[in-house]
Scaffold this active site. Structure first.
Site, PDB file in Angstrom:
ATOM      1  N   ARG A  21      16.347 -41.896  13.521  1.00  0.00           N
ATOM      2  CA  ARG A  21      17.122 -40.770  13.004  1.00  0.00           C
ATOM      3  C   ARG A  21      16.594 -39.469  13.589  1.00  0.00           C
ATOM      4  NH1 ARG A  21      17.990 -42.301   6.583  1.00  0.00           N
ATOM      5  NH2 ARG A  21      19.039 -44.285   6.965  1.00  0.00           N
ATOM      6  N   SER A 112      22.788 -42.469   7.131  1.00  0.00           N
ATOM      7  CA  SER A 112      22.921 -42.809   5.719  1.00  0.00           C
ATOM      8  C   SER A 112      23.292 -41.602   4.869  1.00  0.00           C
ATOM      9  CB  SER A 112      21.641 -43.480   5.228  1.00  0.00           C
ATOM     10  OG  SER A 112      21.802 -43.968   3.909  1.00  0.00           O
ATOM     11  N   LYS A 125      20.742 -47.868  14.066  1.00  0.00           N
ATOM     12  CA  LYS A 125      19.972 -48.972  13.490  1.00  0.00           C
ATOM     13  C   LYS A 125      20.504 -50.283  14.040  1.00  0.00           C
ATOM     14  CE  LYS A 125      20.655 -50.246   9.165  1.00  0.00           C
ATOM     15  NZ  LYS A 125      20.600 -50.385   7.682  1.00  0.00           N
ATOM     16  N   ASP A 276      27.308 -43.129  -0.856  1.00  0.00           N
ATOM     17  CA  ASP A 276      26.708 -42.169   0.076  1.00  0.00           C
ATOM     18  C   ASP A 276      27.371 -42.207   1.439  1.00  0.00           C
ATOM     19  OD1 ASP A 276      25.678 -44.677   0.840  1.00  0.00           O
ATOM     20  OD2 ASP A 276      23.888 -43.757   1.697  1.00  0.00           O
ATOM     21  N   ASP A 280      26.000 -47.574   1.441  1.00  0.00           N
ATOM     22  CA  ASP A 280      25.090 -48.589   0.922  1.00  0.00           C
ATOM     23  C   ASP A 280      24.399 -48.185  -0.385  1.00  0.00           C
ATOM     24  OD1 ASP A 280      23.337 -46.706   1.946  1.00  0.00           O
ATOM     25  OD2 ASP A 280      22.238 -48.089   3.247  1.00  0.00           O
ATOM     26  N   THR A 343       9.177 -50.215   0.381  1.00  0.00           N
ATOM     27  CA  THR A 343      10.492 -49.595   0.525  1.00  0.00           C
ATOM     28  C   THR A 343      11.083 -49.954   1.887  1.00  0.00           C
ATOM     29  OG1 THR A 343       9.949 -47.782  -0.964  1.00  0.00           O
ATOM     30  CG2 THR A 343      11.690 -47.393   0.633  1.00  0.00           C
ATOM     31  N   GLU A 362      16.517 -50.861  -5.017  1.00  0.00           N
ATOM     32  CA  GLU A 362      15.576 -49.775  -4.772  1.00  0.00           C
ATOM     33  C   GLU A 362      15.921 -48.608  -5.686  1.00  0.00           C
ATOM     34  OE1 GLU A 362      14.666 -50.316  -0.020  1.00  0.00           O
ATOM     35  OE2 GLU A 362      16.286 -48.977  -0.612  1.00  0.00           O
ATOM     36  N   GLU A 363      14.911 -47.843  -6.051  1.00  0.00           N
ATOM     37  CA  GLU A 363      15.141 -46.695  -6.925  1.00  0.00           C
ATOM     38  C   GLU A 363      15.984 -45.614  -6.241  1.00  0.00           C
ATOM     39  OE1 GLU A 363      13.789 -43.622  -6.025  1.00  0.00           O
ATOM     40  OE2 GLU A 363      12.985 -44.602  -4.237  1.00  0.00           O
ATOM     41  N   SER A 364      16.083 -45.662  -4.933  1.00  0.00           N
ATOM     42  CA  SER A 364      16.827 -44.656  -4.182  1.00  0.00           C
ATOM     43  C   SER A 364      18.322 -44.976  -4.147  1.00  0.00           C
ATOM     44  CB  SER A 364      16.272 -44.523  -2.766  1.00  0.00           C
ATOM     45  OG  SER A 364      16.230 -45.781  -2.120  1.00  0.00           O
ATOM     46  N   ARG A 495       7.710 -38.110  -1.831  1.00  0.00           N
ATOM     47  CA  ARG A 495       8.375 -38.597  -3.027  1.00  0.00           C
ATOM     48  C   ARG A 495       7.313 -38.971  -4.060  1.00  0.00           C
ATOM     49  NH1 ARG A 495      13.467 -38.677  -1.096  1.00  0.00           N
ATOM     50  NH2 ARG A 495      13.997 -39.834   0.804  1.00  0.00           N
TER      51      ARG A 495
END
Length: 542
Positions: A21, A112, A125, A276, A280, A343, A362-364, A495
């Site tokens: 990215r 993303s 990716k 998003d 995903d 992660t 995942e928490e994200s 984070r």
């Protein structure tokens, strides 16, 4: 003709958690994208004549990049490329298409949830034949190749019509432009009870879905409004735009505030959701309540058998290390395995392929299952709708029912964006060193039970991943976790994850930030965040 073009390496093509990215102008440099795509192909074997799926989220530079990828793929010997009309195909849809076609792999053009536009972010990716992101052994080989590359091969064929369905050719390679929604909708119908969800909407149930001018708009219009009869206007911001309408396409409480405010209002619909940039991730809201991604994973696991695709139950549940332990408690009660991974969705791939896990999260804002090898925003929304269609209770009642059964993991994430990289690395290094002396220390009513720099041993392939985040664990189940994110393009994102467990008989109705206030204050002082970074507080709280 196929041209062989001399080139020189770029020093910064190391893929992160979800590929390479950078800012759009970086990718627009002559040879930059070409070098990286050629480095991917040079690192692979056995793809001659095979199929490659290519899709993107429609962000700025997406259309141009697909032409470059196709021409390099042709020059290197791929036999077929499948892409979505207009270059649009969500990340989960790419994974589904790879598996459906038994393709060799896929290339996803997206950054993303990062902002788009001429000065926004872009990303590349590579996904393997199982449909998931390339494991580290692949990305390390790609980076190594990018540092030594001397030439790339590319066809000089004219651009193909990316907006016309059907087949065309570049050299001997077939290019098929498909409707990006059709195959994905068929997969969703095999997993969820569309008739029950239609009946839910027919009963007067109201929903709002925010596409954030990102890739899931076309999927949401097709599935929610047309297939399920939710009604015109259910989907807002449903047209993908190269700059996401000038907004940040991250479905959290900061960037999806309009949706949050609606669901907290007097005229709120029964259910709210968003996805998003590349489709995903997901945001789940009920009338008057926000569902954390950690709780969402746990609730899906606890109620999985309501959905036809999961009637036999789940083999196991996997979560990323920073995600709360809520899913662990469900797994324990169900008598199934639970796994804690670093992660990055690629770490779930082996567990899914081996049949050890069925649901992952995942928490994200990412949740998914073994139906593909990516997290999947629209799938998560459909799963919630399927459960609500069967239970016929409001979201808030479903949440309270869950907490009264399993207890509540109060949870928040504080993000410090674009901080100085050296300062961020120094902060994490100091915390790593402190893990040796923290156990046993008291901070008010909090006593440190254990502290470590999380490392993961893959139970399937035996690989090891170290330095995945610093954990400070307290007696009673509270935690503070510190981690540097690998998804940004400028500086570093720190984070900080804060969690406290309350049992089913405990205080279940507290406001999260207030209930975690002592842990939040300790998270800042323990890491010396202001002293080391100059930041008095986080940029984003979720």
């Amino acid at each position: 003709m196929i041209r062989t073009v001399a080139t020189k390496p770029f020093p910064d093509q190391k893929p992160g958690t979800s590929g390479l990215r950078k800012k759009v102008p970086v990718f627009q440099q002559p040879g930059y994208l070409e070098n990286f795509i050629q480095s991917i192909f040079d690192s692979l074997e056995g793809f001659q004549g095979k199929a490659l799926v290519v899709g993107g989220d429609g962000r700025f530079f997406n259309r141009e990049a697909i032409q470059i990828v196709a021409k390099i793929a042709s020059a290197n010997g791929f036999g077929r490329i499948v892409t979505g009309k207009g270059g649009i195909m969500s990340t989960p849809a790419v994974s589904a298409m790879i598996r459906h076609l038994d393709a060799f792999g896929g290339i996803i053009l997206s950054a993303s949830h990062n902002p788009g536009g001429p000065n926004g972010d872009f990303g590349v990716k590579y996904n393997i034949g199982a449909g998931g992101p390339a494991p580290e052994k692949y990305t390390e080989a790609m980076f190594a190749r990018s540092k030594a590359i001397e030439v790339y091969k590319i066809s000089d064929a004219p651009d193909f019509d990316i907006d016309k369905l059907g087949e065309t050719f570049i050299e001997d390679m077939t290019i098929e432009v498909v409707d990006p929604v059709t195959q994905y909708v068929g997969l969703m119908k095999s997993l969820f009870d569309f008739a029950a969800i239609r009946a839910l909407f027919a009963s007067g149930f109201r929903m709002r879905f925010d596409g954030m001018h990102a890739v899931t708009g076309p999927y949401a219009h097709a599935i929610f409004e047309r297939e399920l009869g939710s009604g015109e206007g259910t989907v807002v911001n449903g047209t993908p735009l190269p700059d996401f309408g000038g907004h940040h396409p991250d479905p959290n409480l900061t960037y999806a505030k309009d949706l949050y405010d609606l669901l907290m209002s007097k005229d709120a619909p029964d259910f709210g959701a968003a996805s998003d940039g590349d489709g995903d991730r997901n945001l789940i809201l009920g009338r008057g309540i926000y569902v954390t991604p950690s709780d969402s994973l746990a609730i899906l696991a606890a109620n999985a058998t309501f959905a036809p695709g999961y009637t036999k139950g789940v083999a196991g549940v996997a979560r990323s290390m920073p995600t709360s332990a809520a899913a662990d408690r469900v797994a324990a009660k169900l008598g199934i395995k639970h796994y804690e991974t670093p992660t990055g969705w690629k770490f779930f791939g082996n567990l899914l392929d081996a049949g050890l896990a069925t649901l992952c999260g995942e928490e994200s804002f990412g949740t998914g299952s073994n139906h593909i090898r990516e997290k999947d925003g629209v799938w998560a929304v459909l799963f919630w709708l399927n459960i609500l269609a069967r239970k016929r209770i409001p979201v808030v009642d479903l949440i309270n029912e869950h907490w009264r059964t399993f207890g509540r993991n109060y949870y928040t994430r504080h993000d410090y964006d674009e901080i100085d990289l050296n300062a961020a690395n120094g902060l994490i290094q100091a915390l790593r060193e402190a893990t040796a002396i923290l156990p046993g220390k008291r901070f008010g009513a909090l006593r440190v039970e254990a502290a470590d720099d999380f490392a993961y041993h893959d139970p399937v392939d035996g690989s090891d991943s170290a330095h995945q985040g610093v954990r400070v664990m307290f007696e009673g189940g509270s935690r503070i976790v510190y981690r540097l994110s690998g998804t940004g393009t400028v500086g570093a994102t720190l984070r900080v994850y804060i969690e406290r467990y309350e049992p089913p008989t405990g205080r279940l109705d507290e406001e999260t930030q207030g209930f975690l206030a002592d842990l939040i204050a300790l998270s800042r002082s323990l890491a010396e965040i202001e002293k080391r970074t100059g930041r008095k507080g986080p940029d984003v709280i979720t």
